[in-house]
Structures are given as C-alpha cells and as structure tokens.
Motif scaffolding. Structure first.
Motif, PDB file in Angstrom:
ATOM      1  N   ILE A   1       0.864  -1.182   0.000  1.00  0.00           N
ATOM      2  CA  ILE A   1       0.000   0.000   0.000  1.00  0.00           C
ATOM      3  C   ILE A   1       0.897   1.228   0.000  1.00  0.00           C
ATOM      4  O   ILE A   1       1.882   1.281   0.727  1.00  0.00           O
ATOM      5  N   ASP A   2       0.580   2.171  -0.862  1.00  0.00           N
ATOM      6  CA  ASP A   2       1.402   3.350  -1.016  1.00  0.00           C
ATOM      7  C   ASP A   2       0.554   4.593  -0.763  1.00  0.00           C
ATOM      8  O   ASP A   2      -0.480   4.779  -1.395  1.00  0.00           O
ATOM      9  N   VAL A   3       0.987   5.422   0.178  1.00  0.00           N
ATOM     10  CA  VAL A   3       0.309   6.679   0.477  1.00  0.00           C
ATOM     11  C   VAL A   3       1.171   7.800  -0.086  1.00  0.00           C
ATOM     12  O   VAL A   3       2.350   7.908   0.252  1.00  0.00           O
TER      13      VAL A   3
ATOM     14  N   VAL B   1      -2.700   4.084  -3.123  1.00  0.00           N
ATOM     15  CA  VAL B   1      -2.729   3.054  -4.164  1.00  0.00           C
ATOM     16  C   VAL B   1      -2.374   1.725  -3.510  1.00  0.00           C
ATOM     17  O   VAL B   1      -1.376   1.626  -2.801  1.00  0.00           O
ATOM     18  N   THR B   2      -3.206   0.737  -3.752  1.00  0.00           N
ATOM     19  CA  THR B   2      -2.943  -0.620  -3.290  1.00  0.00           C
ATOM     20  C   THR B   2      -2.415  -1.420  -4.475  1.00  0.00           C
ATOM     21  O   THR B   2      -3.011  -1.397  -5.556  1.00  0.00           O
ATOM     22  N   TYR B   3      -1.297  -2.110  -4.253  1.00  0.00           N
ATOM     23  CA  TYR B   3      -0.669  -2.897  -5.323  1.00  0.00           C
ATOM     24  C   TYR B   3      -1.052  -4.360  -5.187  1.00  0.00           C
ATOM     25  O   TYR B   3      -1.008  -4.927  -4.098  1.00  0.00           O
ATOM     26  N   VAL B   4      -1.418  -4.942  -6.329  1.00  0.00           N
ATOM     27  CA  VAL B   4      -1.830  -6.339  -6.408  1.00  0.00           C
ATOM     28  C   VAL B   4      -0.830  -7.068  -7.309  1.00  0.00           C
ATOM     29  O   VAL B   4      -0.429  -6.532  -8.353  1.00  0.00           O
ATOM     30  N   PRO B   5      -0.403  -8.278  -6.922  1.00  0.00           N
ATOM     31  CA  PRO B   5       0.576  -8.993  -7.739  1.00  0.00           C
ATOM     32  C   PRO B   5      -0.027  -9.522  -9.035  1.00  0.00           C
ATOM     33  O   PRO B   5      -1.179  -9.958  -9.068  1.00  0.00           O
ATOM     34  N   VAL B   6       0.769  -9.440 -10.104  1.00  0.00           N
ATOM     35  CA  VAL B   6       0.410  -9.991 -11.409  1.00  0.00           C
ATOM     36  C   VAL B   6       1.637 -10.722 -11.952  1.00  0.00           C
ATOM     37  O   VAL B   6       2.754 -10.484 -11.501  1.00  0.00           O
TER      38      VAL B   6
END
Length: 117
Positions: A8-10, A65-70
């Motif tokens: 998670i990025d603020v 922004v929440t990062y999801v793995p791909v």
C-alpha cells in the motif's frame, strides 16, 4: 482471493505529517529515506507499504494506491485498457526487485500492479 494486496502506497501533500499521523494512529515504525523523501512502513508483519511526497517531480497524485501482484505488468496493463481502464503511470522497474505500474479503473480509481523478479 488468490491475489491479495502486497503493498500500500500513500502519497501525501505533506509526507512528514502523514508519516507522523499513520505512525501515531497504527503504531507503525516508519524508516525514512531522506533522499527519496519516502518512508518504508514496518507494520509488524502485516501489509507492507510506504508513505511518500506528492509534487511536481512525482507521477503520483495525493492518495492511496494498493498494489496487487500480477505475473506480467505489461500484459496486465493491456488487459486493464481492454477492460475500459487507463494507464496512469507507465510500467517502471525497481532494479533487483520487480516491475510496477498504476492503472485507473473506468471510474478513475487507481490500482497498482506489481510483478516481482
């Protein structure tokens, strides 16, 4: 959910104040890299993240922004566009770590994509 969020990025208008706020609110330890004005959050084993400074030099506006793995960031960006989304931050590589990008859904919500090396 087979793809839980990994980061998670603020991005804040006053990163120092935001780091103090989240540190106090959640008891997070935040290690700041002064050169980058970015604080890595040590949340005690839960979701990792960071808090950085918004500004003219940053492609990231104020927000979360929440990062999801791909598996493949470039392919995921293409799928996002095909599904009606948009590319907000083109893919970039963090040397030795992986590749990231930020896309927008059809409503403009931002979501991060992450593929580790």
């Amino acid at each position: 959910m087979d793809r839980p969020a990994v980061w998670i990025d603020v991005t804040a208008s006053d990163a120092s104040a935001s780091r103090a706020f989240y540190g106090e609110l959640f008891g997070w330890r935040i290690d700041v890299d002064e050169q980058l004005d970015y604080g890595l959050v040590d949340a005690g084993g839960s979701l990792a993240g960071g808090i950085g400074q918004a500004g003219d030099a940053s492609p990231h506006p104020v927000g979360v922004v929440t990062y999801v793995p791909v598996e493949d960031v470039t392919a995921a960006v293409a799928r996002a566009e095909e599904a009606g989304g948009s590319v907000l931050v083109e893919p970039w590589t963090l040397p030795g770590l992986g590749t990231m990008a930020v896309v927008g859904d059809p409503d403009g919500n931002r979501i991060g994509l992450w593929a580790a090396l």
